[in-house]
Design a protein around this motif. Structure first.
Motif, PDB file in Angstrom:
ATOM      1  N   THR A  30      33.625 -25.886 -36.039  1.00 59.36           N
ATOM      2  CA  THR A  30      32.698 -26.664 -35.102  1.00 59.36           C
ATOM      3  C   THR A  30      31.901 -25.693 -34.073  1.00 59.36           C
ATOM      4  O   THR A  30      32.120 -24.323 -34.091  1.00 59.36           O
ATOM      5  CB  THR A  30      33.778 -27.436 -34.273  1.00 59.36           C
ATOM      6  N   ALA A  87      25.888 -41.539 -34.029  1.00 58.63           N
ATOM      7  CA  ALA A  87      26.436 -40.290 -34.721  1.00 58.63           C
ATOM      8  C   ALA A  87      25.781 -40.261 -36.044  1.00 58.63           C
ATOM      9  O   ALA A  87      25.124 -41.251 -36.551  1.00 58.63           O
ATOM     10  CB  ALA A  87      28.283 -40.451 -34.867  1.00 58.63           C
ATOM     11  N   ALA A  94      35.507 -40.116 -34.757  1.00 62.61           N
ATOM     12  CA  ALA A  94      34.255 -40.303 -34.173  1.00 62.61           C
ATOM     13  C   ALA A  94      34.054 -41.658 -33.806  1.00 62.61           C
ATOM     14  O   ALA A  94      33.507 -41.534 -32.383  1.00 62.61           O
ATOM     15  CB  ALA A  94      32.974 -40.164 -35.561  1.00 62.61           C
ATOM     16  N   ASN A 152      31.021 -31.116 -30.891  1.00 59.59           N
ATOM     17  CA  ASN A 152      30.482 -32.511 -31.496  1.00 59.59           C
ATOM     18  C   ASN A 152      29.850 -32.234 -32.825  1.00 59.59           C
ATOM     19  O   ASN A 152      29.786 -33.350 -33.408  1.00 59.59           O
ATOM     20  CB  ASN A 152      29.276 -33.100 -30.451  1.00 59.59           C
ATOM     21  N   THR A 180      38.089 -32.156 -31.502  1.00 56.31           N
ATOM     22  CA  THR A 180      36.566 -32.189 -31.694  1.00 56.31           C
ATOM     23  C   THR A 180      36.239 -33.909 -31.796  1.00 56.31           C
ATOM     24  O   THR A 180      37.279 -34.637 -32.050  1.00 56.31           O
ATOM     25  CB  THR A 180      36.152 -31.616 -32.929  1.00 56.31           C
ATOM     26  N   ALA A 181      35.080 -34.103 -31.995  1.00 57.14           N
ATOM     27  CA  ALA A 181      34.684 -35.457 -32.009  1.00 57.14           C
ATOM     28  C   ALA A 181      35.168 -36.188 -33.523  1.00 57.14           C
ATOM     29  O   ALA A 181      35.001 -37.453 -33.628  1.00 57.14           O
ATOM     30  CB  ALA A 181      33.095 -35.574 -31.966  1.00 57.14           C
ATOM     31  N   TRP A 182      35.274 -35.195 -34.449  1.00 58.71           N
ATOM     32  CA  TRP A 182      35.700 -35.811 -35.754  1.00 58.71           C
ATOM     33  C   TRP A 182      37.103 -35.365 -36.161  1.00 58.71           C
ATOM     34  O   TRP A 182      37.284 -35.749 -37.407  1.00 58.71           O
ATOM     35  CB  TRP A 182      34.864 -35.104 -36.735  1.00 58.71           C
ATOM     36  N   ALA A 201      35.873 -41.184 -30.309  1.00 60.29           N
ATOM     37  CA  ALA A 201      35.184 -40.347 -29.471  1.00 60.29           C
ATOM     38  C   ALA A 201      33.927 -41.301 -28.852  1.00 60.29           C
ATOM     39  O   ALA A 201      33.443 -41.178 -27.592  1.00 60.29           O
ATOM     40  CB  ALA A 201      34.381 -39.261 -30.188  1.00 60.29           C
ATOM     41  N   PRO A 248      27.330 -36.454 -31.824  1.00 61.02           N
ATOM     42  CA  PRO A 248      28.457 -36.200 -33.150  1.00 61.02           C
ATOM     43  C   PRO A 248      27.776 -36.135 -34.261  1.00 61.02           C
ATOM     44  O   PRO A 248      27.203 -37.191 -34.783  1.00 61.02           O
ATOM     45  CB  PRO A 248      29.420 -37.471 -33.030  1.00 61.02           C
TER      46      PRO A 248
END
Length: 223
Positions: A182, A43, A216, A187, A123-125, A219, A80
């Motif tokens: 996003t 990431a 993250a 991602n 989301t991934a974050w 994910a 990500p």
């Protein structure tokens, strides 16, 4: 698991982002703006600061840095990517995210602890947070007003792509109080406030920001 943090000329918060990554349980990897090399990271974080002195527009020059070729390619494959403050501006200039960031409506720099509400915890974050959760992280920007045309704003709202929103008085004139968005895949995330400054009780308003980095890690572990 490795998370890269890019340093551009003028980056200020790259070391802080690396520390946040370490506290979240991943290995931070320093990436250089002039290299076509992501060093095998899982990431990427584009940190805050004033890349290239904010000449032309914030993020407009950094968007053409050699490393961004690799970041854009990685993002298209699902890697990500998080852009914080100046990093958010770079993501918009790179067209990885819609909209743009312009000078604050009050024409002055703002620096304060800012309450946010998490609008998208998928989301991934942001998956370490609960939908609707309120968090407080520092905010510091002079050109943090998020703008887009009405059609784009409606699409972001309708598709659930507003990630975080300002709570209370709008600090910079961002349309619809949007503090972060996003992409369609979830991602790539950009946000104006600085979660890397809220990862330890010793400094900042607490640890509310750590969840962005822990998300993250979660994910990536699920892949």
């Amino acid at each position: 698991m490795k998370i890269g943090v890019v340093t551009f000329p003028g980056s200020l918060d790259d070391v802080d982002a690396q520390r946040a990554v370490r506290l979240a349980g991943a290995e931070p990897v320093a990436l250089w703006h002039g290299d076509h090399d992501l060093k095998g990271v899982d990431a990427v974080i584009l940190p805050g600061g004033f890349s290239y002195g904010d000449y032309l527009r914030c993020g407009a020059i950094a968007r053409f840095a050699p490393v961004m070729t690799e970041v854009i390619e990685g993002a298209s494959k699902g890697m990500p990517v998080l852009g914080i403050c100046n990093g958010f501006q770079i993501l918009c200039e790179s067209h990885l995210l819609p909209g743009a960031l312009i000078r604050n409506d009050h024409r002055t720099f703002v620096c304060r602890d800012q309450e946010l509400v998490v609008e998208n915890a998928g989301t991934a974050w942001t998956q370490a947070y609960e939908q609707g959760q309120h968090v407080t992280v520092p905010l510091k920007n002079g050109e943090g007003g998020f703008v887009a045309d009405a059609e784009t704003l409606d699409r972001l709202e309708g598709e659930g792509r507003v990630v975080v929103r300002y709570v209370g008085a709008n600090p910079n004139g961002s349309l619809r109080d949007i503090a972060g968005v996003t992409n369609e895949r979830g991602n790539v995330v950009g946000l104006m406030p600085h979660p890397e400054h809220a990862v330890e009780d010793l400094c900042g308003p607490g640890t509310d920001g750590l969840g962005f980095f822990a998300s993250a890690v979660q994910a990536l572990a699920a892949v």
